[in-house]
Design a protein around this motif. Sequence first.
Motif, mmCIF file in Angstrom:
data_model
loop_
_atom_site.group_PDB
_atom_site.id
_atom_site.type_symbol
_atom_site.label_atom_id
_atom_site.label_comp_id
_atom_site.label_asym_id
_atom_site.label_seq_id
_atom_site.Cartn_x
_atom_site.Cartn_y
_atom_site.Cartn_z
ATOM 1 N N UNK A 1 30.276 13.132 -19.684
ATOM 2 C CA UNK A 1 31.451 14.231 -19.952
ATOM 3 C C UNK A 1 32.476 13.966 -19.121
ATOM 4 N N UNK A 2 33.509 13.975 -19.548
ATOM 5 C CA UNK A 2 34.917 13.988 -18.717
ATOM 6 C C UNK A 2 35.693 15.369 -18.923
ATOM 7 N N UNK A 3 36.399 15.948 -17.932
ATOM 8 C CA UNK A 3 36.852 17.068 -17.883
ATOM 9 C C UNK A 3 38.314 16.858 -17.251
ATOM 10 N N UNK B 1 28.994 13.627 -15.249
ATOM 11 C CA UNK B 1 30.226 14.254 -15.441
ATOM 12 C C UNK B 1 31.355 13.742 -14.594
ATOM 13 N N UNK B 2 32.545 13.887 -14.855
ATOM 14 C CA UNK B 2 33.517 13.382 -13.780
ATOM 15 C C UNK B 2 34.699 14.039 -14.175
ATOM 16 N N UNK B 3 35.606 14.514 -13.166
ATOM 17 C CA UNK B 3 36.862 15.126 -13.338
ATOM 18 C C UNK B 3 37.763 13.930 -13.387
ATOM 19 N N UNK B 4 38.776 13.788 -14.024
ATOM 20 C CA UNK B 4 40.081 13.069 -14.115
ATOM 21 C C UNK B 4 41.276 13.558 -13.806
ATOM 22 N N UNK C 1 35.681 4.939 -18.697
ATOM 23 C CA UNK C 1 35.426 6.103 -17.754
ATOM 24 C C UNK C 1 36.183 5.799 -16.355
ATOM 25 N N UNK C 2 37.091 4.914 -16.434
ATOM 26 C CA UNK C 2 37.720 4.555 -15.085
ATOM 27 C C UNK C 2 37.088 3.536 -14.490
#
Length: 179
Positions: free
Chosen positions: A87-89, A122-125, A176-177
């Motif tokens: 999950x990315x948020x 999960x990770x915030x962008x 995902x970066x």
Amino acid sequence: MAATTLIPKSDSARFELLPVTSSSHRCILALDLGTTTGWALRGHDGLITSGSASFRPGRFDGGGMRYLRFTNWLGELDRLSGPIAAIWFEEVRRHVATDAAHVYGGLMATLTAWAELRGVPYEGVPVGTIKRHATGKGNADKDAMIAAARARGFSPADDNEADAIALLLWAIATNGGVA
């Protein structure tokens, strides 16, 4: 060889086809958290589905109902499309309104707890990273984000959905970066 199938668009979600290069994709989810949460999901078949979901509380709802509905919604997405592998948020560092900051914090806490319980990474962008990837400008406005999603063949209903689409496309393009 990628198969092509036409899928009708509905009011609640838009379906778009992208070339499928592999028969096995990880199911990934991108979220623009807020009272109206934009979402975009790449399924195992490579199909990208997107939409927006409202978590506005009802007149007689207690303070936690918004977050319980969000938890149930995540579970349904996982059950119907998953299992969700990552999950990315959108990581918002500054809110103009205090209420928006509180809602965002509550949704983020709910999301991260849900993911931790299931072992989903999960990770915030940062917002600027998403906007720069979609439009070339880190401070693009809502209309520019919608136009960028439309230029890529999507039909977002609002800026929340457009932001989630842009985030998902960023995650796919950059692994995902990591890329």
